[in-house]
Design an enzyme around this catalytic site. Sequence first.
Site, PDB file in Angstrom:
ATOM      1  NE  ARG A   7      -0.410   1.913  -0.574  1.00  0.00           N
ATOM      2  CZ  ARG A   7      -0.187   2.948  -1.762  1.00  0.00           C
ATOM      3  NH1 ARG A   7       0.846   2.906  -2.499  1.00  0.00           N
ATOM      4  NH2 ARG A   7      -1.010   4.065  -1.484  1.00  0.00           N
ATOM      5  CG  ASP A  14      -0.961   9.976  -2.267  1.00  0.00           C
ATOM      6  OD1 ASP A  14       0.184  10.810  -2.604  1.00  0.00           O
ATOM      7  OD2 ASP A  14      -1.134   8.773  -2.569  1.00  0.00           O
TER       8      ASP A  14
END
Length: 559
Positions: free
Chosen positions: A187, A475
């Site tokens: 990613r 996150d």
Amino acid sequence: MSPTHADNGQAFSTNATTTVTPPVAGRHRIEVIGPMHDRYDEILTEEALQFVADLHRMFASGRHDRLADRQRRRFEIGNGRDPHFRADTKHIREDLTWKVAPPAPGLTDRRVEITGPTDPKMAINALNSGANVWLADQEDATSPTWRNVIGGQLSLFDAIRDQLEFTSPEGKEYRVTAEQTPTIVMRPRGWHLVEKHLRYITPHGQGSATSGSLVDFGLYAFHNATELVARGRGPYFYIPKIESSEEALLWNEIFTYTESALGLEHGTIRATVLIETLPAAFEMEEILYVMRDHISGLNAGRWDYIFSIIKHYRGRGARFVLPDRSEVTMTVPFMRAYTELLVKTCHRRGAMAIGGMSAFIPNRRDPEVTRNAEEKVRADKEREANDGFDGTWVAHPDLIPIARAAFTEVLGDRPNQLERQRDDVTVTEADLLNMHIGRDITNEGVRENVSIGIRYIESWLRGVGAAAIDNLMEDAATAEISRSQIWQWIHQDQKTAEGTPIKAAWVRELIADFLENTPRQEGDRFDTAAEIFAEVALGETFPTFLTVSAYSTHLVETE
């Protein structure tokens, strides 16, 4: 386009097509601003940097156009124009003949995917985890320090070639021992982020920071695409933060150019697009359509999706105010609608539907915490499997057996459930915007947002992008929820269930109280983290992303 991907003969209505001009050798380049550490010369080769420069020359202007579209769309929604299913692409949604490309090697069975950053230790743990797929995350789970950006590329380079090893400062050795390792899906960073340790220089000598997306994608593809194909896999990517099919089309053009430049067959590169923004939820079929030769599926990125809802509707009144973060679960109306629509849309077009990540994580030192996490994750994964998802995410290796059991109970020996069409699902525009939850904002909810936000930012400043906080995996996306809720609650004159007005002055008191009562260690970054949190949660204007200015100020190495 291969015969299996039927086209209705109508051009996709868009102004986003990028005119690709062949590169002019020696007239544009990437200048390395960041320091060169051990082995960086293996990644930042002349040839790799030229490839990244070519990507910037051809696609950077399209990136800027798409970012301008985002700004315009946010302005329109903020001023009362709700998103809707597009009239100009109705023919795409109504044409039932087209399908996406069939699953690529290593992506047929995706029932359990482990997510995590790309530092050597975490990479080895992921490769040994037993998951079907490893989401190798250079985005929200990675703090974009220069060492993490290039060090992550080195980890992936070594992992793909079966040469990744790591010895901790304490002398503990880590090696890949699994007989079968997960398929790697990398990613890159989103379109909004830049990489300031590399500078794109035009033929006229003008310089600008590079795109984090193009740097991450370009270096990984250049070094690893051919090697991955030779090993029976391919260059696969998770694409984050997409807001429109025009953005997806830009990525598709990048894939097509890269395949040509690197000598790959058309369709070798595959992407899974995260549907983690509100505007993208209204264009899922269009995103699949414009990427149909290169797309494997869609993922329900729950935490960024909640953040996107708040960001777009933060000024639209009390009707759009969400309660405590812990109350915004996957079963509330707008989350239920978006995930069910995602499954139906994917399976209608032959694409995989991948579920999101429950934030609960086990604690090997606390059995009660572990039992609670396992119970929550089991329920989450059973719901996804029964809804028709083909796979799901976990953030910890200990949760893989639980997720696998939930999906195997539904799938059995089948690799996926693409045949399940979900014809029972009907989702309207109003369903996607139904934010009524009927729960309260509480004093504790405000305190938790302050605490989680500051502690995550402190971790991020130290170069750790995925942090275990209060037995939850946090996150950048979950930190965004924490600070954006505070901002919205203040600007919408909200009160807690206990009757406390949510004002900036009270939140500043909570910040001061947090700093006073949090155990400190030499070298921690809590004071700076608190300043950043106050800037992005209490300012008069709303920063689009908390990491943009913080990156430039605190993570860029100048020496």
